[in-house]
Design a protein around this motif. Structure first.
Motif, short mmCIF file in Angstrom:
data_model
loop_
_atom_site.label_atom_id
_atom_site.label_comp_id
_atom_site.label_asym_id
_atom_site.label_seq_id
_atom_site.Cartn_x
_atom_site.Cartn_y
_atom_site.Cartn_z
N GLU A 32 18.82 50.33 45.98
CA GLU A 32 18.48 51.66 45.45
C GLU A 32 17.33 51.53 44.45
O GLU A 32 17.37 50.65 43.58
CB GLU A 32 19.68 52.26 44.70
CG GLU A 32 20.86 52.62 45.56
CD GLU A 32 20.64 53.93 46.30
OE1 GLU A 32 19.73 54.69 45.90
OE2 GLU A 32 21.37 54.18 47.28
N PRO A 33 16.33 52.43 44.54
CA PRO A 33 15.27 52.36 43.52
C PRO A 33 15.79 52.79 42.15
O PRO A 33 16.47 53.82 42.04
CB PRO A 33 14.21 53.34 44.03
CG PRO A 33 14.93 54.26 44.97
CD PRO A 33 16.10 53.49 45.53
N VAL A 34 15.51 52.00 41.13
CA VAL A 34 15.88 52.34 39.75
C VAL A 34 14.69 52.03 38.83
O VAL A 34 13.84 51.20 39.16
CB VAL A 34 17.11 51.54 39.26
CG1 VAL A 34 18.34 51.85 40.12
CG2 VAL A 34 16.85 50.04 39.24
N LYS A 35 14.64 52.75 37.71
CA LYS A 35 13.60 52.50 36.72
C LYS A 35 14.07 51.36 35.83
O LYS A 35 15.00 51.52 35.05
CB LYS A 35 13.31 53.78 35.94
CG LYS A 35 12.72 54.84 36.88
CD LYS A 35 12.30 56.12 36.20
CE LYS A 35 11.61 57.02 37.22
NZ LYS A 35 11.18 58.32 36.68
N SER A 107 8.30 61.97 43.18
CA SER A 107 8.11 62.94 42.10
C SER A 107 8.42 62.34 40.73
O SER A 107 8.03 62.90 39.71
CB SER A 107 8.96 64.19 42.35
OG SER A 107 10.34 63.86 42.38
N GLY A 108 9.12 61.20 40.71
CA GLY A 108 9.36 60.54 39.42
C GLY A 108 8.41 59.39 39.17
O GLY A 108 8.66 58.55 38.32
N ASP B 104 14.30 63.19 38.39
CA ASP B 104 13.67 62.87 39.67
C ASP B 104 14.62 62.00 40.47
O ASP B 104 15.63 61.53 39.93
CB ASP B 104 12.33 62.17 39.43
CG ASP B 104 12.50 60.85 38.70
OD1 ASP B 104 13.06 59.91 39.29
OD2 ASP B 104 12.09 60.76 37.53
N PRO B 105 14.34 61.77 41.77
CA PRO B 105 15.32 61.07 42.60
C PRO B 105 15.71 59.68 42.08
O PRO B 105 16.86 59.27 42.22
CB PRO B 105 14.62 60.96 43.96
CG PRO B 105 13.65 62.08 43.99
CD PRO B 105 13.19 62.26 42.56
N VAL B 106 14.77 58.97 41.49
CA VAL B 106 15.09 57.61 41.03
C VAL B 106 16.03 57.66 39.82
O VAL B 106 17.00 56.90 39.73
CB VAL B 106 13.79 56.83 40.71
CG1 VAL B 106 14.12 55.43 40.24
CG2 VAL B 106 12.90 56.77 41.94
N VAL B 107 15.78 58.59 38.91
CA VAL B 107 16.69 58.77 37.77
C VAL B 107 18.06 59.23 38.26
O VAL B 107 19.10 58.79 37.76
CB VAL B 107 16.09 59.78 36.76
CG1 VAL B 107 17.12 60.17 35.71
CG2 VAL B 107 14.86 59.19 36.09
N ARG B 108 18.07 60.09 39.30
CA ARG B 108 19.35 60.61 39.81
C ARG B 108 20.20 59.51 40.46
O ARG B 108 21.39 59.69 40.67
CB ARG B 108 19.10 61.76 40.80
CG ARG B 108 18.49 62.99 40.14
CD ARG B 108 18.66 64.24 40.99
NE ARG B 108 17.86 64.24 42.19
CZ ARG B 108 16.66 64.82 42.34
NH1 ARG B 108 16.12 65.47 41.32
NH2 ARG B 108 16.03 64.78 43.49
N ASN B 109 19.57 58.36 40.81
CA ASN B 109 20.35 57.25 41.34
C ASN B 109 21.22 56.61 40.26
O ASN B 109 22.15 55.86 40.57
CB ASN B 109 19.43 56.16 41.90
CG ASN B 109 18.89 56.54 43.27
OD1 ASN B 109 19.47 57.36 43.96
ND2 ASN B 109 17.77 55.93 43.65
N ARG B 110 20.90 56.84 38.99
CA ARG B 110 21.62 56.16 37.90
C ARG B 110 22.44 57.12 37.05
O ARG B 110 23.56 56.82 36.66
CB ARG B 110 20.62 55.41 37.00
CG ARG B 110 19.97 54.23 37.65
CD ARG B 110 20.93 53.12 37.97
NE ARG B 110 21.47 52.46 36.79
CZ ARG B 110 22.49 51.61 36.82
NH1 ARG B 110 23.08 51.32 37.96
NH2 ARG B 110 22.93 51.05 35.71
#
Lengths: 137, 291
Positions: A32-35, A107-108, B104-110
């Motif tokens: 999963e992509p995470v920041k 979009s992020g 955004d989708p990446v933040v929503r993964n966490r």
């Protein structure tokens, strides 16, 4: 993200805003992509983390990297590692995304050169070439 | 570099273990779930907890299920799961409305629902959503479990009924027939905090609004529960005029501040329009469910 860059020495993951806004530091955690600026190294312990360095295998670019090259999807290159990992995850989950789905997925992720049009084109390029490769296989 | 102050870290292996750690470490210890509000605040030194207790291994807190006339959502359920849940889409489409515009989708993964509610940022969307659908939350502490309604959940800015030694474990959404719900948000750009947002839920039977819930984000020091507009709507037949009147009350009853996202009069106007739209869409969804 600081652990990846400074302890592991993989500087492909870029250090941008450090507060989960810009998306330059995106890595895949268990696919999963995470920041990564907003995941403590201790929180990632025991999980599978893939950085941008994992895309190229034996000198062979990943189709998403090739797409960025073919469609001139990077200008300064700062956002590119995060863009590559974010869109790699998109294609893994959705091999034939629409332009809107691509735009939503990134979009992020902020490109300060504002080269989004070519990034969307690069992801389409990769999707089409991966589909062609699957048909040949 | 944005560096948080020094802090201790441990991983919880059970909810009771997390509660015991909170008791042992005292009020400067915090639970960390997705971390996408807490870690940036720590880096900006807006939050300085001395210890973090990581609950990400408590997968037993990640679920969305129907049980005993309620939808029950585990505290560690991520935004992405709320967005994709067919069960929620069927009963409370307001969640999918909100989740497409949260970060955004990446933040929503966490990010998680429990973390969002406990962070209790006034600009956060899910607090307004849960207020509108009249959710209850389950809070567990050393003395046992208690169930708190959203109307009693916010006790001040960034302050909730979750005490220093407590863990929010579950969100419960009572199921009642004839429901419809919707979330309306205006933001400056994709993924930004709201300029203003309105969540509405209505329950309609025999052409009358039997119950209604409205919550507002980003236009006060806490999530705003619009009780005066709800009193106006209860018992009435849904109509454009009625919803416009409720919107006017919403514009009067919010308390926005002027900032980079706009002046006060603009935000009040926006709240009126968004409340009207959310009610209209919620009522239309209730009607389509009735048919």
């Amino acid at each position: 993200m600081h652990y990846i860059r400074e302890q592991v020495g993989l500087t492909g993951t870029h250090w941008g805003c450090d507060t989960s806004n810009c998306g330059a530091c995106v890595v895949l955690m268990d696919g999963e992509p995470v920041k990564s600026c907003t995941v403590l190294a201790a929180m990632a312990d025991g999980h599978d983390v893939r950085t941008v360095e994992s895309l190229e295998v034996d000198g062979q670019l990943d189709p998403i990297q090739q797409g960025f090259h073919e469609r001139h999807a990077l200008q300064c290159g700062f956002c590119t590692p995060g863009m590559l990992m974010t869109t790699r995850a998109l294609l893994d989950a959705n091999p034939d995304p629409t332009d809107l789905e691509i735009r939503t997925a990134i979009s992020g992720a902020i490109c300060r050169c504002t080269g989004y049009q070519n990034i969307v084109g690069a992801v389409r390029w990769a999707a089409e070439h991966e589909a062609a490769a699957r048909r040949e296989a | 570099m944005q560096t948080p102050a020094p802090f201790g870290y441990e991983r919880a292996t059970s909810v009771d273990g997390a509660i015991a750690s909170l008791q042992r470490l005292g009020p400067e210890a915090r639970i960390i779930a997705g971390g996408h509000s807490l870690l940036p605040m720590m880096k900006l030194r807006l939050a300085n907890p001395e210890h973090l207790i990581d609950i990400n291994d408590l997968v037993e807190l990640s679920y969305i299920r129907e049980q005993d006339g309620e939808i029950r959502i585990g505290a560690l359920t991520r935004h992405v799961a709320l967005l994709k849940s067919e069960l929620l889409a069927r009963h409370f489409p307001v969640f999918a409305d909100a989740e497409t515009v949260i970060a955004d989708p990446v933040v929503r993964n966490r990010g998680t629902i429990g973390g969002s509610l406990c962070q209790a940022d006034a600009a956060e969307d899910l607090s307004a959503v849960c207020t509108a659908v009249k959710a209850k939350v389950v809070i567990r502490g050393a003395a046992g479990e208690r169930v708190v309604g959203m109307e009693d959940f916010h006790v001040g800015p960034y302050q909730t009924a979750v005490g220093a030694g407590d863990v929010l474990t579950e969100v419960r959404l009572p199921l009642r027939p004839g429901s419809g719900s919707a979330h309306e948000k205006v933001e400056r750009r994709a993924g930004d905090w709201a300029i203003a947002a309105a969540s509405a839920a209505v329950w309609i039977a025999a052409g009358r609004i039997t119950d209604v819930g409205i919550g507002l984000s980003a236009v006060g020091l806490t999530t705003i529960h619009l009780t005066r507009a709800e009193d106006l709507l209860r018992g009435q037949a849904p109509s454009e005029d009625l919803f416009a009147e409720a919107g006017a009350i919403a514009a009067a009853d919010c308390s926005p501040g002027a900032d980079g996202r706009g002046p006060i009069d603009y935000k009040r106007h926006l709240v009126g329009v968004l409340t009207h739209r959310a009610l209209r869409r919620a009522a239309a969804r209730a009607a389509s469910q009735e048919a």
